[in-house]
Design an enzyme around this catalytic site. Structure first.
Site, PDB file in Angstrom:
ATOM      1  N   ASP A 134      13.566 -37.654  15.597  1.00  0.00           N
ATOM      2  CA  ASP A 134      13.414 -38.054  14.386  1.00  0.00           C
ATOM      3  C   ASP A 134      13.779 -36.644  13.529  1.00  0.00           C
ATOM      4  OD1 ASP A 134      12.321 -40.677  14.745  1.00  0.00           O
ATOM      5  OD2 ASP A 134      10.167 -40.016  13.769  1.00  0.00           O
ATOM      6  N   ARG A 191      21.057 -42.818  13.867  1.00  0.00           N
ATOM      7  CA  ARG A 191      20.264 -43.278  13.081  1.00  0.00           C
ATOM      8  C   ARG A 191      20.450 -42.591  11.460  1.00  0.00           C
ATOM      9  NH1 ARG A 191      14.027 -42.565  13.049  1.00  0.00           N
ATOM     10  NH2 ARG A 191      14.247 -43.570  15.394  1.00  0.00           N
TER      11      ARG A 191
HETATM   12  P1  FDA Z   1      14.319 -47.757  -0.516  1.00  0.00           P
HETATM   13  O1  FDA Z   1      13.042 -46.591  -0.541  1.00  0.00           O
HETATM   14  O2  FDA Z   1      15.281 -47.657  -1.648  1.00  0.00           O
HETATM   15  O3  FDA Z   1      13.842 -49.180  -0.436  1.00  0.00           O
HETATM   16  C1  FDA Z   1      14.452 -50.254  -0.697  1.00  0.00           C
HETATM   17  C2  FDA Z   1      13.270 -51.702  -0.827  1.00  0.00           C
HETATM   18  O4  FDA Z   1      12.588 -51.649   0.320  1.00  0.00           O
HETATM   19  C3  FDA Z   1      12.287 -51.085  -1.872  1.00  0.00           C
HETATM   20  O5  FDA Z   1      12.674 -51.655  -3.117  1.00  0.00           O
HETATM   21  C4  FDA Z   1      11.251 -51.784  -1.125  1.00  0.00           C
HETATM   22  O6  FDA Z   1      11.082 -53.333  -1.543  1.00  0.00           O
HETATM   23  C5  FDA Z   1      11.208 -51.710   0.071  1.00  0.00           C
HETATM   24  N1  FDA Z   1      10.516 -50.592   0.622  1.00  0.00           N
HETATM   25  C6  FDA Z   1      11.132 -49.473   1.095  1.00  0.00           C
HETATM   26  N2  FDA Z   1      10.091 -48.670   1.521  1.00  0.00           N
HETATM   27  C7  FDA Z   1       8.819 -49.136   1.375  1.00  0.00           C
HETATM   28  C8  FDA Z   1       7.531 -48.981   1.830  1.00  0.00           C
HETATM   29  N3  FDA Z   1       7.130 -47.916   2.302  1.00  0.00           N
HETATM   30  N4  FDA Z   1       6.633 -49.932   1.406  1.00  0.00           N
HETATM   31  C9  FDA Z   1       6.981 -51.214   1.038  1.00  0.00           C
HETATM   32  N5  FDA Z   1       8.273 -51.431   0.606  1.00  0.00           N
HETATM   33  C10 FDA Z   1       9.195 -50.512   0.858  1.00  0.00           C
HETATM   34  N6  FDA Z   1      12.867 -40.503   7.196  1.00  0.00           N
HETATM   35  C11 FDA Z   1      13.273 -39.206   7.524  1.00  0.00           C
HETATM   36  O7  FDA Z   1      13.296 -38.156   6.728  1.00  0.00           O
HETATM   37  N7  FDA Z   1      13.531 -38.853   8.790  1.00  0.00           N
HETATM   38  C12 FDA Z   1      13.339 -40.085   9.871  1.00  0.00           C
HETATM   39  O8  FDA Z   1      13.561 -39.662  10.981  1.00  0.00           O
HETATM   40  C13 FDA Z   1      13.319 -41.351   9.421  1.00  0.00           C
HETATM   41  N8  FDA Z   1      13.263 -42.299  10.340  1.00  0.00           N
HETATM   42  C14 FDA Z   1      13.288 -43.350   9.998  1.00  0.00           C
HETATM   43  C15 FDA Z   1      13.408 -44.598  10.787  1.00  0.00           C
HETATM   44  C16 FDA Z   1      13.538 -45.902  10.427  1.00  0.00           C
HETATM   45  C17 FDA Z   1      13.856 -47.032  11.140  1.00  0.00           C
HETATM   46  C18 FDA Z   1      13.357 -46.138   8.901  1.00  0.00           C
HETATM   47  C19 FDA Z   1      13.770 -47.776   8.359  1.00  0.00           C
HETATM   48  C20 FDA Z   1      13.258 -45.088   8.028  1.00  0.00           C
HETATM   49  C21 FDA Z   1      13.047 -43.870   8.554  1.00  0.00           C
HETATM   50  N9  FDA Z   1      12.965 -42.833   7.691  1.00  0.00           N
HETATM   51  C22 FDA Z   1      13.069 -41.593   8.002  1.00  0.00           C
HETATM   52  C23 FDA Z   1      12.484 -42.948   6.265  1.00  0.00           C
HETATM   53  C24 FDA Z   1      13.725 -43.075   5.118  1.00  0.00           C
HETATM   54  O9  FDA Z   1      14.068 -41.841   5.084  1.00  0.00           O
HETATM   55  C25 FDA Z   1      13.251 -43.509   3.847  1.00  0.00           C
HETATM   56  O10 FDA Z   1      12.400 -42.782   3.326  1.00  0.00           O
HETATM   57  C26 FDA Z   1      12.744 -44.933   3.647  1.00  0.00           C
HETATM   58  O11 FDA Z   1      13.397 -45.883   4.818  1.00  0.00           O
HETATM   59  C27 FDA Z   1      12.796 -45.745   2.378  1.00  0.00           C
HETATM   60  O12 FDA Z   1      14.028 -45.571   1.976  1.00  0.00           O
HETATM   61  P2  FDA Z   1      14.854 -47.136   2.100  1.00  0.00           P
HETATM   62  O13 FDA Z   1      16.280 -46.720   2.278  1.00  0.00           O
HETATM   63  O14 FDA Z   1      14.395 -48.127   3.012  1.00  0.00           O
HETATM   64  O15 FDA Z   1      15.144 -47.605   0.752  1.00  0.00           O
END
Ligand code: FDA
Length: 313
Positions: A134, A191
């Site tokens: 990660d 990732r």
């Molecule tokens: P965004 O925040 O724009 O969300 C899009 C939509 O998804 C929202 O409108 C909501 O509907 C839903 N959503 C998103 N987060 C939600 C929550 N917590 N609860 C409920 N609904 C939610 N980061 C990092 O710094 N280091 C890492 O190693 C990882 N590893 C990692 C693995 C995997 C498999 C994922 C999916 C994510 C990570 N992350 C991470 C976290 C990543 O950096 C980020 O903070 C989150 O994925 C939220 O951003 P999104 O891109 O999902 O979109």
């Protein structure tokens, strides 16, 4: 700074306060930790892992823990992860593990983290699994990328890592990963995430649209560079665009995968899987859930309301 970034920064700053931490740790399960964390240990998480597998989705296993401060604690975490690899294997769960470099002692010394990551990578390889390092906050990015390169050069081709689109440095880091992959055997997976930590404007893009645009550019570059792209976002517009590209270019599951978090948009996970896309869900378990839970609350204001309902109800 956008409102969303402001909310995230304030929530993460509040989560750092010791009084808040002790209250949340005390009432956590009542506050809804169980929505994002599959159990207090791997045995408790096995039913959720098997249910995911039965539904056609795959899992990433994450023994929660981070920012370990002593060698002794890091060695205990590594031994615990090795035990989890055995339990996963015995229960028919694919041993695809994510580890945080600071839980293996990166904050203590690079040598310690390298020794323990080698131990974990060896145990996972023996069980036929994969490991992802990660990506944590800025002080550990160089150390994590160095650790990744070191493990790959030591023959651990089943180890991958993560890049965060919000960091200004990431396009350069991606070029280095593409170059490293070119000297390597087989497909290198990456990732790609937006980034979950509180970072300064010197280090990270602060507006949401800028982070999304950076994500798009990095994703196309990773695919053009021959990497397997793990599209780790719940952002439907981004997913739609990248999945359409993958389908148009006839990329198979060896070149892309959607990765999402346990408890976040489960219906979307099921829908994408039913459409035939490879979907892998990041499943955290363990007692050290505080940092992980705070980051999930900071991602979405509605999650605070959900926590409040849990406390009141
Ligand atoms: P965004 O925040 O724009 O969300 C899009 C939509 O998804 C929202 O409108 C909501 O509907 C839903 N959503 C998103 N987060 C939600 C929550 N917590 N609860 C409920 N609904 C939610 N980061 C990092 O710094 N280091 C890492 O190693 C990882 N590893 C990692 C693995 C995997 C498999 C994922 C999916 C994510 C990570 N992350 C991470 C976290 C990543 O950096 C980020 O903070 C989150 O994925 C939220 O951003 P999104 O891109 O999902 O979109």
């Amino acid at each position: 700074m956008s409102l969303a970034s402001l909310y995230r920064n304030v929530t993460l700053a509040i989560a750092d306060a010791p009084l808040v931490e002790s209250a949340v740790r005390r009432y956590g399960w009542r506050m809804g930790v169980g929505r994002f964390v599959a159990g207090e240990d791997i045995a408790a998480a096995v039913p959720a892992l098997l249910a995911l597998q039965a539904s056609g989705r795959k899992a990433i296993l994450d023994l929660l823990g981070e920012f370990v401060a002593t060698e002794e604690a890091a060695r205990a975490v590594a031994a615990n992860i090795v035990g989890c690899v055995r339990v996963a294997h015995e229960n028919g769960v694919e041993p695809y593990f994510s580890v945080k470099p600071t839980q293996l002692g990166l904050g203590v010394s690079e040598e310690l983290a390298a020794e323990l990551a080698d131990l974990v990578a060896g145990a996972v390889a023996a069980a036929g699994g994969r490991v992802c390092l990660d990506m944590e906050n800025v002080p550990y990015v160089d150390g994590t990328l160095a650790l990744y390169a070191r493990l790959r050069r030591a023959g651990h081709h089943h180890v991958s890592t993560v890049l965060q689109s919000y960091l200004h440095r990431t396009p350069d880091d991606l070029e280095r990963l593409v170059a490293l992959a070119a000297e390597d055997q087989g497909v290198t997976e990456l990732r790609l995430v937006k980034g979950a930590y509180r970072e300064s404007p010197e280090n990270a893009i602060q507006d949401v649209a800028g982070v999304v645009e950076a994500y798009r550019r990095l994703a196309y570059r990773a695919l053009d560079g021959g990497l397997k792209l793990n599209i780790a976002t719940h952002d439907e517009a981004l997913q739609r665009e990248l999945l359409a590209y993958a389908q148009g270019a006839r990329l198979g599951p060896e070149r892309y995968e959607v990765q999402m978090l346990y408890g976040v948009r489960p219906q979307l996970q099921e829908r994408l899987s039913a459409q035939g896309h490879p979907v892998r869900v990041y499943v955290p378990f363990g007692s050290d859930w505080y940092g992980y839970f705070s980051r999930r609350l900071a991602e979405r204001p509605a999650n605070l309301a959900f926590v409040a309902r849990g406390l009141l109800g």
